[in-house]
Write a protein that holds these residues in place. Structure first.
Motif, PDB file in Angstrom:
ATOM      1  N   LYS A   1     -23.015  20.077 -23.836  1.00  9.63           N
ATOM      2  CA  LYS A   1     -24.092  20.665 -23.035  1.00  9.63           C
ATOM      3  C   LYS A   1     -23.831  22.141 -22.694  1.00  9.63           C
ATOM      4  O   LYS A   1     -24.518  22.701 -21.836  1.00  9.63           O
ATOM      5  N   ASP A   2     -22.856  22.742 -23.377  1.00 14.56           N
ATOM      6  CA  ASP A   2     -22.580  24.178 -23.219  1.00 14.56           C
ATOM      7  C   ASP A   2     -22.243  24.538 -21.775  1.00 14.56           C
ATOM      8  O   ASP A   2     -22.717  25.531 -21.223  1.00 14.56           O
ATOM      9  N   LYS A   3     -21.395  23.734 -21.149  1.00 16.90           N
ATOM     10  CA  LYS A   3     -20.961  24.002 -19.783  1.00 16.90           C
ATOM     11  C   LYS A   3     -19.594  24.690 -19.734  1.00 16.90           C
ATOM     12  O   LYS A   3     -19.102  25.034 -18.655  1.00 16.90           O
ATOM     13  N   CYS A   4     -18.949  24.844 -20.884  1.00 15.28           N
ATOM     14  CA  CYS A   4     -17.650  25.504 -20.965  1.00 15.28           C
ATOM     15  C   CYS A   4     -17.585  26.272 -22.280  1.00 15.28           C
ATOM     16  O   CYS A   4     -18.415  26.080 -23.174  1.00 15.28           O
ATOM     17  N   LYS A   5     -16.572  27.121 -22.394  1.00 13.62           N
ATOM     18  CA  LYS A   5     -16.423  27.915 -23.610  1.00 13.62           C
ATOM     19  C   LYS A   5     -15.487  27.261 -24.623  1.00 13.62           C
ATOM     20  O   LYS A   5     -15.653  27.451 -25.834  1.00 13.62           O
ATOM     21  N   LEU A   6     -14.489  26.520 -24.134  1.00 11.73           N
ATOM     22  CA  LEU A   6     -13.525  25.861 -25.007  1.00 11.73           C
ATOM     23  C   LEU A   6     -13.118  24.524 -24.397  1.00 11.73           C
ATOM     24  O   LEU A   6     -13.146  24.351 -23.166  1.00 11.73           O
TER      25      LEU A   6
END
Length: 378
Positions: free
Chosen positions: A226-231
């Motif tokens: 869900k694109d809540k972090c970068k890595l």
């Protein structure tokens, strides 16, 4: 029922290929007249259920976390040795060499593979100042996380839930040039490099969500997907689900294996209480065949055969990275009490992660408890 095989399975994506794609089981049942019944148990309850299954006959076939448990279960005679009566179509040597090493013990085959869980780094390409190499060290990973932290969103996710934290920490330990145990089970971590490794792992908390101590498979999947972090570091056996139709901008996700990756091959074995060994072996060979392995890889993300990786490498971008991981991977040693050793370490690592004790104190206490095991056995 005489014509039914009951199977105990862990709650992981690969298993849902078998139960949700009805044609897979229907094909076997029509060919053999044997009905297949899966019982799926969540990971946190799986080991206790598995141990009960060896005492009271309920399941013919059980799923085993490869080298983590194989020696213990063989020495306790919990598993039946397989006959190795493979036909040419099965092609046993098509299974990845590192996986074959994991399902064999003393030149005997006890398991046939379902899927793998190995350390894989996933990252958002457009959000990083630098793209990680395909094989990344923990030192490099830590630097990338630090360099890309802007406090606008969470940078990184760990699998720091007690059921996951030991294996999540393991690459940090290995990055310092040491391991958890030697081939006899002697602990190797009670040294300054071990303390430094745990301190570095705990230091990653500051780049993670506040409740990262609760993060297991589902939470890490949600944050990456869900694109809540970068890595984030996840298991290779979760990649298919992370990258499914629910993923936000999947083309932006890149993949790398850790330089000190670990892997286990979740596999099927025959319970020693099984009274239908011939039927069980037929099923094991079917469920780990080339045809089914391709379907498992497509769904969960990590097949176990070289031919599956070759056939799917264009469609599933992460296959080359996972293949490379499986060629380099270093398992834990085959020990008769691996589960017990991990449980001891986990209890102490969790205390340190939650700031109850220092990293040094945690590893010292884990070391002493393990040493006392040997004294008590003696």
């Amino acid at each position: 029922m005489q014509n039914t095989l009951d199977i105990l399975a862990v709650d992981d994506p690969a298993v849902y290929v078998y139960v949700n794609r009805k044609n897979i089981m229907a094909k076997f049942e029509e060919k053999t007249g044997i009905h297949i019944n899966f019982e799926i148990v969540k990971w946190s309850d799986y080991y206790s259920t598995l141990m009960e299954s060896f005492q009271e006959y309920r399941y013919d076939i059980v799923m085993i976390a490869g080298h983590l448990w194989l020696r213990e279960f063989v020495e306790k005679e919990y598993l039946l040795k397989l006959s190795n009566n493979f036909d040419d179509e099965y092609d046993y040597l098509d299974i990845m060499p590192s996986i074959r090493e994991e399902i064999e013990l003393n030149n005997n085959i006890y398991l046939l593979p379902s899927f793998c869980d190995g350390h894989i780094l996933l990252y958002r390409k457009a959000q990083l100042k630098q793209i990680p190499p395909e094989v990344v060290s923990i030192a490099k990973l830590r630097q990338i996380v630090i360099d890309n932290t802007d406090h606008i969103k969470d940078t990184f996710v760990l699998k720091a839930h007690p059921s996951e934290i030991f294996l999540d920490f393991l690459p940090y330990l290995r990055n310092e040039g040491i391991d958890a145990f030697d081939n006899t089970g002697l602990p190797l971590f009670n040294v300054p490099l071990g303390y430094a490794a745990l301190e570095k792992y705990i230091a990653m908390k500051k780049y993670c969500p506040n409740n990262v101590a609760e993060f297991g498979n589902e939470e890490v999947l949600d944050f990456i997907q869900k694109d809540k972090c970068k890595l984030g570091v996840s298991w290779s056996g979760q990649l298919g689900q992370i990258m499914n139709k629910d993923c936000i901008n999947p083309g932006d996700i890149g993949f790398a294996s850790l330089e000190a990756s670990w892997n286990t091959s979740w596999s099927f074995g025959i319970n020693h209480l099984c009274k239908k060994q011939e039927a069980a072996e037929k099923f094991l060979q079917y469920i780990s065949s080339k045809e089914i392995d391709k379907a498992v890889g497509a769904y969960c993300g990590n097949p176990t055969r070289k031919s599956s990786f070759l056939a799917g490498q264009q469609e599933y971008r992460w296959y080359p990275v996972v293949y490379n991981m499986l060629e380099r991977v270093k398992p834990l040693p085959h020990l008769s009490n691996t589960g017990q050793l991990i449980a001891i370490m986990t209890d102490e690592i969790v205390k340190a992660f939650n700031s109850e004790i220092t990293a040094k104190k945690a590893l010292q206490q884990a070391y002493q408890q393990i040493i006392n095991l040997d004294k008590n056995r003696g």
